[in-house]
Design a protein around this motif. Structure first.
Motif: not given
Lengths: 343, 430
Positions: B182-183, B185-186
């Protein structure tokens, strides 16, 4: 609120049942790291079964005439098939870790590698694409229980409880809750349950009292496999629209975390999975989540990145584990192959 | 001559290699059986299709495609071999990562997350240093080190959680894996590194061969102004393939890890913690520090694998990765298991895994089967390596009769030949 509770249950129930699967294996002394793999396998088997049965005349007619009893029977049959084959798949782990005394972590990892590979290979051979879907219709039109299926007019208000628990629900959700309760009682209130737990705490002592440790561990792991297979299919039926693509989004591992967080006790696990269900639900549906029913999508309006919401379940798991891990008490003999001769 | 062969066979390390080879053979055979079974159940594949599938599983790396007659043709396939070396590069490093953690008694299932963080740091550094501010080599080096550092950080987190809070490292690693997904992607979602030059590459980050360049006062990415690992002449040996000097760097790192683990104090302490954490502490080794350090080294190695893969400059990174974890990270586990955690063995098992990967492509390209069968083969190999100890005891040829005398006999017979061998060796020397 109704939506929030329903969605939370959809995520919490598979988590709960798979965490219980972990409990049965670990309480008998076998670390079942393969929950994720067995879920993937169970999901595939169940979906494939449904897909094949959709070509049978009885069910085609049932779906056309709205004969919901027959369709629920099909869902039930698929659940049974997924559970049985999940149990069969888990025998690979039992055999390696009980008979051959192999490293249980590696055995579980092997199953976690094998399941998606095998499933994707077969799905590609069956469907010529990476996702296996239902032949016609979708999970909602075939298996969801709505007001109309129960013969109630679409506009009648069933009250809060009725709307939440009778409209737009899946039979599988309630069945899993019942299975969870029954098996928790079995684990704590029956002779079998006591013996199983004894094998996870002190197998030598159990053996000295005439309990066959190998049989008990096979029983624990097989029940575990059946539950994980069932949980996998229920997950794909209720949250993934009855499709199988060799992935359950890390649910098996999340279930392991829930199990540890719940301290290997069913009631705590039920609570923990509800908590994770809420966070999963927020992550998946925060843009359309209207908590108090005033037409304002509060979470979407705060303007926090969706990435953060998606991270929440994992972040919360880590934080919660950080606070509880000192107190957590794993079954004493888990992960240690039982050797009759050792002292 | 016969005796030296026998001595070689009696060595423990030989048995480890043999056990791994048996696992590999069994894995390939199971793969072939699946191919045959599926082929028999599908009438459109036919006998020749099955035969092609089986041959490709065992020798796909030597296949050069289909001849005009429709028959599979065989020979030295420079392109396939070069690509195999390229794919092996990250696998060697993630394999080393898992192996180092294993030696310290930790199961590093967090390699995918560390690999992703390494990917992110490498790409961000390589793509954000403007063209011309410093020599290209320094940009490359900085990006590589950034990848290592990010991986090390991401490995240290579960290490610290394990050491200080007693959280199961398997669980912590799995959670940090998804956090990393997620990091990453963010970060890329917010960045300006998304490839907008080539229309078909939507969703991808620029290759590192693109460099941030000022054109008419505006910053844009221009191909050719970026960095890429030197080919070191390997492209001459394997023309048409993606291979570059990364494979040589990876091998050097593997040798470095081998020296670290077997010849230094740090390596000894790490292994001592793996053998018995409490005994190590009793002996004055700081067990908590070593657990964190071991995971940090493991993470750094995974990060280095990612850096070498993406700095090759010939692959794009699909940035919206929050739903999936990189296979290169997970495949570090079978690589390390197959090599029985031996750093030099890792190089060979990574090459084997990369070969299977190429074989999978050949299967997809030339037959009705698909590449996932090679993942099945890998899974079977891992499954068998779970009881490689059993295979090794079987290789020793001793029955597990369970009699107390048998054990004593086992020790006797085991020792006798080695003593004989030593005297013989001594005789030869004299």
């Amino acid at each position: 609120m109704t939506f929030l509770i329903q969605q939370t249950l959809l995520y919490a129930v598979p988590l709960m049942i798979v965490a219980l699967a972990g409990v049965f294996a670990e309480r008998s002394g076998i670390i079942n790291l393969a929950l994720e793999g067995i879920m993937i396998f169970g999901a595939f088997v169940g979906v494939w079964f449904v897909q094949m049965m959709q070509e049978v005349d009885v069910f085609i007619i049932a779906s056309r005439t709205g004969d919901w009893m027959t369709l629920q029977l099909l869902a039930l049959a698929a659940m049974v098939v997924a559970a049985i084959l999940g149990a069969v798949f888990s025998l690979l782990l039992s055999f390696a870790s009980i008979n051959l005394k192999a490293d249980q972590t590696i055995g579980g990892t092997a199953l976690n590698l094998l399941a998606p590979a095998l499933v994707l290979f077969l799905v590609r051979m069956i469907a010529n694409q990476n996702t296996l879907r239902m032949t016609t219709g979708d999970a909602a039109s075939w298996f969801m229980i709505k007001k109309s299926t129960l013969g109630i007019d679409r506009n009648t208000d069933l009250g809060f409880l009725g709307e939440t628990f009778l409209n737009k629900v899946y039979l599988a959700t309630y069945l899993c809750v019942i299975i969870f309760i029954v098996l928790s009682i079995v684990l704590y209130k029956t002779r079998f349950g006591l013996r199983l737990r004894a094998c996870g705490e002190n197998p030598q002592a159990a053996d000295s009292l005439g309990i066959n440790v190998y049989h008990m561990r096979y029983a624990g792991t097989t029940i575990s496999g059946a539950l994980a297979g069932l949980g996998g299919f229920v997950y794909s039926l209720t949250t993934a629209n009855c499709t199988a693509n060799g992935d359950v989004a890390g649910f098996g591992f999340l279930a392991l975390a829930v199990m540890i967080f719940g301290n290997w006790k069913p009631l705590n696990i039920a609570m923990a999975s509800l908590l994770f269900g809420v966070f999963k639900c927020i992550a998946a549906a925060y843009t359309t989540l209207d908590i108090n029913g005033d037409g304002v999508y509060m979470l979407a309006e705060i303007g926090i990145s969706s990435n953060l919401y998606r991270m929440l379940p994992y972040l919360v798991t880590l934080v919660v584990l950080a606070f509880t891990s000192k107190k957590s008490r794993a079954p004493k003999a888990e992960g240690i192959p039982y050797d009759k001769g050792s002292r | 001559m016969k005796n030296t062969l026998l001595d070689l066979y009696r060595k423990d390390s030989t048995k480890k290699v043999l056990a791994s080879l048996i696992s590999i053979l069994a894995g390939l055979v199971v793969g072939a059986i699946v191919v045959v079974l599926v082929g028999l159940s599908k009438p459109n594949i036919g006998a020749s299709g099955i035969w092609d599938g089986v041959r490709l599983i065992f020798a796909g790396i030597l296949s050069t495609g289909r001849a005009a007659t429709g028959e599979l043709s065989w020979g030295f396939n420079a392109r396939a071999l070069g690509n195999m070396l390229f794919r092996a590069t990250p696998l060697i490093l993630t394999g080393l990562s898992v192996a180092v953690a294993n030696k310290t008694g930790l199961f590093n299932i967090g390699a995918p997350g560390q690999y992703l963080m390494g990917t992110m740091a490498t790409l961000v550094v390589a793509l954000s240093i403007p063209y011309g501010t410093m020599p290209v080599f320094f940009v490359w080096l900085l990006a590589f080190l950034a990848g290592c550092a990010a991986g090390a950080l991401w490995g240290a987190i579960p290490g610290a959680l394990k050491a200080f809070l007693n959280i199961n490292e398997v669980l912590a690693c799995i959670m940090t894996n998804w956090l990393a997904a997620n990091v990453v992607t963010w970060v890329f979602e917010e960045s300006n590194m998304k490839n907008i030059v080539e229309g078909t590459k939507a969703g991808y980050i620029y290759k590192t061969t693109y460099g941030l360049t000022q054109v008419d006062g505006a910053w844009t990415y221009v191909e050719g102004n970026g960095v890429a690992t030197a080919k070191m002449g390997l492209d001459k040996i394997f023309p048409g393939s993606q291979v570059n000097g990364g494979i040589l760097i990876a091998i050097v790192i593997a040798i470095g890890v081998a020296i670290l683990m077997s010849k230094t104090t740090l390596g000894y302490e790490l292994k001592a913690c793996g053998a018995n954490r409490h005994a190590a502490r009793y002996a004055g080794i700081r067990d908590k520090r070593n657990i964190v350090l071991s995971m940090a080294i493991a993470g750094g190695l995974s990060g280095a694998g990612a850096a070498l893969y993406w700095l090759s400059g010939n692959t794009e990174f699909f940035w919206s990765t929050y739903q999936s974890l990189p296979a290169a990270g997970f495949n570090g586990i079978p690589v390390a298991l197959l090599a029985v955690n031996n750093p030099i063995g890792v190089v060979f098992s990574a090459l084997f895994m990369a070969m299977l990967n190429i074989v999978g492509q050949q299967l997809t390209g030339f037959t009705a089967y698909n590449e996932y069968i090679t993942d099945v083969i890998i899974a079977v190999i891992v499954y068998l390596s779970a009881f490689s100890l059993l295979i090794r005891t079987k290789l020793s040829g001793k029955s597990k009769a369970g009699k107390t005398n048998a054990n004593a006999e086992l020790v006797k017979t085991e020792e006798k030949p080695t003593a004989e061998a030593e005297t013989e060796k001594g005789g030869e020397d004299a």
